[in-house]
Design an enzyme around this catalytic site. Structure first.
Site, PDB file in Angstrom:
ATOM      1  N   ARG A  37       0.786  -1.310   0.125  1.00  0.00           N
ATOM      2  CA  ARG A  37       0.019   0.070   0.003  1.00  0.00           C
ATOM      3  C   ARG A  37       0.988   1.156  -0.133  1.00  0.00           C
ATOM      4  NH1 ARG A  37      -5.294   1.826   1.475  1.00  0.00           N
ATOM      5  NH2 ARG A  37      -5.129   3.669   3.151  1.00  0.00           N
ATOM      6  N   VAL A  63      -6.386   8.476  -0.631  1.00  0.00           N
ATOM      7  CA  VAL A  63      -6.599   7.124  -0.893  1.00  0.00           C
ATOM      8  C   VAL A  63      -7.437   6.574   0.497  1.00  0.00           C
ATOM      9  CG1 VAL A  63      -4.430   6.255   0.066  1.00  0.00           C
ATOM     10  CG2 VAL A  63      -5.706   4.694  -1.243  1.00  0.00           C
ATOM     11  N   SER A  64      -8.504   5.665  -0.034  1.00  0.00           N
ATOM     12  CA  SER A  64      -9.551   5.333   1.452  1.00  0.00           C
ATOM     13  C   SER A  64      -8.931   4.475   2.429  1.00  0.00           C
ATOM     14  CB  SER A  64     -10.812   4.757   0.827  1.00  0.00           C
ATOM     15  OG  SER A  64     -11.468   5.721  -0.230  1.00  0.00           O
ATOM     16  N   GLN A  65      -9.238   4.406   3.464  1.00  0.00           N
ATOM     17  CA  GLN A  65      -8.791   3.747   4.374  1.00  0.00           C
ATOM     18  C   GLN A  65      -8.911   2.216   4.110  1.00  0.00           C
ATOM     19  OE1 GLN A  65     -12.244   4.799   7.083  1.00  0.00           O
ATOM     20  NE2 GLN A  65     -11.518   3.124   8.048  1.00  0.00           N
ATOM     21  N   PHE A 206     -16.539  10.396   1.689  1.00  0.00           N
ATOM     22  CA  PHE A 206     -15.666  10.400   0.429  1.00  0.00           C
ATOM     23  C   PHE A 206     -15.331  11.672  -0.081  1.00  0.00           C
ATOM     24  CE2 PHE A 206     -16.449   6.075   0.521  1.00  0.00           C
ATOM     25  CZ  PHE A 206     -15.416   5.269  -0.270  1.00  0.00           C
TER      26      PHE A 206
END
Length: 370
Positions: A37, A63-65, A206
């Protein structure tokens, strides 16, 4: 940091953030164990790459969790060889997960700088075969339609018609829907006989879905009766909102529960969450503050500088492993309660709207054929 240390961080992320929260698909779990990641965030944020939080990637985007990426991926139910449209390439991390699962990935990013950087990230991680395009996501990518699945990693106000049109019958779409700076809802949609069945799932937050300059101008000069055509042509579902107070600010059940659990003012938590702290991270920060002479604000600032929890705990003479374990237990308890409240809210609002109270779907919405 050596490869072994990164490997340990990935495994910890998978076990504590994914498996512990109910991600069950072994292929999805294996993909998260494999893909680095930290390759998909700026080097100055490598220390945050495996934390339970969104990470900045530039251009005002994140970038999302990890859990949200995993939840959305699992919801698509991808099979090898399927064609998947991704709207919002971002850093390329979600694209790499989809590719690792054997999908043919077609990904659109409205910001050229991010698209070019994503191409570099994907090449370095070994996923250079992904098809990338810099364009407005509202229009989808009709050239390669229809798709077996569509995943949207930014939030439109309502579901764009073009994305529904480009989805195959039997295909699935996962998309966060709602207004910017408010609690949004993650939709899981399935297309059956040219109709979209919607299941409302998690409350999420988001970045907004951005239209291109030319699309915005065309909407500005469109006739009033057609101003939303192509952008928001699905009927707005008014019963999808969670509880709203008189001042119109959304109630966040998690923040309220965390405030009561740890005896912290809600305003303090709300302010710090706005700084980008993830749920698990915020709980660990509060626990650190309670066990030391540091304020929550001081610890949040340390995290924003990129200081690792292990270093912070060592300086405060605290057991980092014990803190992480305690934070995870609190997180699971609160999210379980939040899920229960959310389910009750959805069932109640659905029943009011005339939808069967035992389901979490709404009446089918007609979809045009591509």
């Amino acid at each position: 940091m050596n490869d072994s240390a990164w490997f340990d961080l990935k495994n910890t992320m998978v076990e504590e953030q994914l498996v512990a929260r109910g991600i069950k698909d072994e292929r999805v779990i294996a993909a998260f164990r494999k893909i680095p990641r930290h390759f998909f965030v700026p080097e100055e944020h490598w220390g945050d790459a495996y934390e339970d939080r969104p990470v900045p990637i530039g251009q005002g985007q994140t970038v999302s969790q990890p859990y949200i990426v995993a939840f959305m991926t699992e919801a698509l139910k991808i099979k090898p060889g399927q064609k998947i449209l991704e709207v919002g390439t971002g850093s390329g991390y979600q694209s790499s997960i989809l590719s690792e699962l054997g999908a043919q990935v077609f990904s659109i990013e409205v910001t050229r700088e991010l698209s070019e950087r994503a191409a570099e990230n994907l090449k370095r991680a070994g996923y250079a075969s992904i098809h990338l395009k810099t364009d407005n996501g509202y229009g989808g990518w009709n050239e390669h339609a229809p798709y077996d699945g569509v995943i949207v990693t930014c939030a439109p106000r309502t579901v764009p018609q073009s994305l529904a049109d480009q989805l195959k019958n039997g295909g699935r779409m996962v998309v966060p829907v709602g207004e910017e700076h408010q609690v949004q809802e993650l939709y899981i949609m399935q297309k059956q006989k040219d109709q979209m069945q919607i299941e409302r799932t998690l409350p999420v937050r988001f970045v907004p879905m951005i239209a291109s300059f030319f699309l915005l101008i065309s909407c500005l000069f469109a006739p009033a009766s057609r101003a939303d055509t192509g952008l928001y042509s699905f009927p707005k579902i008014e019963d999808e909102k969670i509880s709203i107070q008189a001042d119109k600010k959304p109630v966040n059940p998690f923040v309220s529960a965390l405030s009561k659990k740890l005896n912290i003012p809600e305003k303090t938590l709300t302010d710090e969450f706005k700084q980008g702290a993830g749920r698990g991270e915020m709980i660990r920060i509060i626990l650190m503050s309670k066990k030391s002479d540091k304020t929550i604000e001081d610890l949040v600032k340390e995290r924003q500088k990129g200081t690792w929890f292990s270093k912070m705990a060592k300086e405060l003479k605290l057991d980092n492993r014990a803190l992480r374990k305690e934070a995870l237990a609190i997180l699971k308890e609160l999210e379980s309660e939040e899920s229960r409240i959310k389910t009750e809210t959805i069932h109640t609002s659905s029943a009011t709207a005339g939808v069967a109270g035992q389901t979490r779907s709404v009446e089918p919405i007609e979809s045009k054929k591509p």
